[in-house]
Design a protein around this motif. Structure first.
Motif, PDB file in Angstrom:
ATOM      1  N   ASN A 177       0.800  -1.224   0.000  1.00  0.00           N
ATOM      2  CA  ASN A 177       0.000   0.000   0.000  1.00  0.00           C
ATOM      3  C   ASN A 177       0.833   1.275   0.000  1.00  0.00           C
ATOM      4  N   ALA A 178       2.083   1.196  -0.420  1.00  0.00           N
ATOM      5  CA  ALA A 178       2.948   2.371  -0.416  1.00  0.00           C
ATOM      6  C   ALA A 178       2.374   3.482  -1.292  1.00  0.00           C
ATOM      7  N   THR A 179       2.527   4.711  -0.837  1.00  0.00           N
ATOM      8  CA  THR A 179       2.040   5.868  -1.593  1.00  0.00           C
ATOM      9  C   THR A 179       2.903   6.089  -2.834  1.00  0.00           C
ATOM     10  N   PRO A 180       2.313   6.184  -4.024  1.00  0.00           N
ATOM     11  CA  PRO A 180       3.103   6.405  -5.241  1.00  0.00           C
ATOM     12  C   PRO A 180       3.777   7.777  -5.248  1.00  0.00           C
ATOM     13  N   LEU A 181       4.917   7.867  -5.923  1.00  0.00           N
ATOM     14  CA  LEU A 181       5.602   9.140  -6.120  1.00  0.00           C
ATOM     15  C   LEU A 181       5.638   9.492  -7.610  1.00  0.00           C
ATOM     16  N   TYR A 182       6.644   8.993  -8.325  1.00  0.00           N
ATOM     17  CA  TYR A 182       6.824   9.334  -9.736  1.00  0.00           C
ATOM     18  C   TYR A 182       6.594   8.085 -10.581  1.00  0.00           C
ATOM     19  N   ILE A 183       5.427   8.017 -11.221  1.00  0.00           N
ATOM     20  CA  ILE A 183       5.053   6.844 -12.007  1.00  0.00           C
ATOM     21  C   ILE A 183       5.113   7.182 -13.493  1.00  0.00           C
ATOM     22  N   PRO A 184       6.108   6.677 -14.212  1.00  0.00           N
ATOM     23  CA  PRO A 184       6.182   6.943 -15.662  1.00  0.00           C
ATOM     24  C   PRO A 184       5.038   6.252 -16.401  1.00  0.00           C
ATOM     25  N   LYS A 185       4.632   6.835 -17.496  1.00  0.00           N
ATOM     26  CA  LYS A 185       3.618   6.221 -18.341  1.00  0.00           C
ATOM     27  C   LYS A 185       4.231   5.206 -19.293  1.00  0.00           C
ATOM     28  N   ALA A 186       5.503   5.407 -19.639  1.00  0.00           N
ATOM     29  CA  ALA A 186       6.186   4.502 -20.561  1.00  0.00           C
ATOM     30  C   ALA A 186       6.751   3.296 -19.809  1.00  0.00           C
ATOM     31  N   ARG A 200       9.158 -10.352  -3.407  1.00  0.00           N
ATOM     32  CA  ARG A 200       8.866 -10.163  -4.829  1.00  0.00           C
ATOM     33  C   ARG A 200       7.356 -10.131  -5.085  1.00  0.00           C
ATOM     34  N   GLU A 201       6.614 -11.051  -4.492  1.00  0.00           N
ATOM     35  CA  GLU A 201       5.175 -11.115  -4.753  1.00  0.00           C
ATOM     36  C   GLU A 201       4.474  -9.806  -4.363  1.00  0.00           C
ATOM     37  N   GLU A 202       4.768  -9.309  -3.163  1.00  0.00           N
ATOM     38  CA  GLU A 202       4.150  -8.065  -2.717  1.00  0.00           C
ATOM     39  C   GLU A 202       4.538  -6.888  -3.626  1.00  0.00           C
ATOM     40  N   THR A 203       5.802  -6.884  -4.037  1.00  0.00           N
ATOM     41  CA  THR A 203       6.281  -5.816  -4.915  1.00  0.00           C
ATOM     42  C   THR A 203       5.584  -5.862  -6.265  1.00  0.00           C
ATOM     43  N   GLU A 204       5.445  -7.039  -6.828  1.00  0.00           N
ATOM     44  CA  GLU A 204       4.800  -7.178  -8.130  1.00  0.00           C
ATOM     45  C   GLU A 204       3.323  -6.797  -8.065  1.00  0.00           C
ATOM     46  N   ILE A 205       2.680  -7.098  -6.955  1.00  0.00           N
ATOM     47  CA  ILE A 205       1.274  -6.715  -6.788  1.00  0.00           C
ATOM     48  C   ILE A 205       1.143  -5.195  -6.787  1.00  0.00           C
ATOM     49  N   TRP A 206       2.023  -4.521  -6.031  1.00  0.00           N
ATOM     50  CA  TRP A 206       1.965  -3.053  -5.977  1.00  0.00           C
ATOM     51  C   TRP A 206       2.240  -2.451  -7.356  1.00  0.00           C
ATOM     52  N   LEU A 207       3.233  -2.971  -8.054  1.00  0.00           N
ATOM     53  CA  LEU A 207       3.571  -2.444  -9.378  1.00  0.00           C
ATOM     54  C   LEU A 207       2.394  -2.581 -10.340  1.00  0.00           C
TER      55      LEU A 207
END
Length: 310
Positions: A177-186, A200-207
């Motif tokens: 649930n980390a707050t996003p900062l700079y999310i590129p569109k590309a 890895r699993e938690e990270t991939e879910i957030w991404l």
């Protein structure tokens, strides 16, 4: 690589503003990157300004208001501004969108930065800058992010607090649930993080939940946070992936690590701690003991170098 930050943009405009005639009535910015230099020019020239689409629809910006319709007789000479010209195709499309207004306005065009040989695509250009080039104000939308590496914490999302960083349930909650900062569109080439492989699993879910597109996720293969602390090799871990690959830029959140990655790889690193680009010689302008970074020292060093070469 050529990099220009907001201060560079402002100084370039101030140095070249004398070339702009004082008989313009309106400044028009080309969205989105052209809006910033257009606004600066309008402020310095004390002129009204608006964006390209609003201009086409007869709107201008007015202090204290979202905008108002203007009388077409109010303006005669209009300067259309973009931040840069590369191939010239974007400026060509801009001009095409204004063809129907050419009989009503005297339209002229300006770009702050142009590629060598492209000066004739506009009426006024401020500085010739070759490629590859990156601008601070749109670096997260650059067309070559598929050739870049990104740190995660402090770049794509906020850093965990000491309380959250317990290598346990609170940390897992943060990862999800980390707050996003700079999310590129590309799409990003590689995500290179000091997060442990077991997350890895938690990270991939957030991404996925935050729409981050990427080709590769490189994590730290150590058993726990204590082992990571003992290793104390965050910069080396990230540099290993960056050094011997085709990636040409690394986005790092922490200045000390950015300097270390640059030192090991001799490749540029963009640091989100201060939104500065770390080049090969810039490590000389960083005081490890004080933690202070002096980018002006690099500029002085480069001037001295150029004089010696010249």
């Amino acid at each position: 690589m050529n990099f220009r930050n907001l201060s560079d943009l402002n100084q370039t405009i101030l140095k070249g503003i004398h070339m702009i005639p004082r008989d313009f009535d309106l400044i028009v910015g080309v969205p989105r990157s052209g809006m910033l230099p257009a606004n600066l020019l309008a402020l310095y020239l004390n002129l009204p300004y608006t964006d390209l689409h609003s201009f086409i629809n007869g709107h201008i910006y007015k202090a204290g208001e979202r905008g108002q319709y203007f009388d077409i007789k109010q303006f005669k000479k209009v300067l259309v501004v973009d931040d840069s010209v590369s191939s010239g195709s974007a400026m060509k499309k801009c001009k095409a969108s204004l063809v129907d207004l050419e009989s009503q306005f005297n339209l002229e065009y300006a770009a702050i930065y142009v590629l060598p040989g492209k000066q004739n695509t506009v009426d006024y250009s401020f500085e010739t800058v070759g490629i590859p080039r990156y601008f601070q104000w749109n670096i997260f939308n650059h067309s070559t992010l598929d050739k870049a590496c990104f740190d995660i914490d402090g770049v794509l999302c906020v850093d965990p607090t000491p309380e959250q960083n317990d290598d346990g349930p609170k940390y897992r909650e943060f990862l999800l649930n980390a707050t996003p900062l700079y999310i590129p569109k590309a799409k990003i080439g590689a995500l290179v993080t000091s997060r442990l492989e077991k997350y890895r699993e938690e990270t991939e879910i957030w991404l996925k939940n935050n729409g981050v597109k990427y080709d590769k996720l490189v994590m730290l293969d150590l058993p726990n946070a204590k082992a990571r602390q003992r290793a104390n090799n965050h910069g080396g871990h990230k540099a290993k992936e960056y050094k011997d690959t085709y990636y040409n830029l690394f986005f790092e959140s922490e200045l000390h690590q950015a300097i270390e990655i640059n030192r090991i790889t001799q490749k540029p690193v963009f640091c989100t701690q201060n939104f500065q680009m770390i080049f090969d010689s810039q490590s000389l302008a960083y005081n490890i003991k004080s933690g202070k970074y002096f980018p002006f020292l690099r500029k002085i060093a480069l001037k001295v170098r150029d004089k010696i070469r010249g």
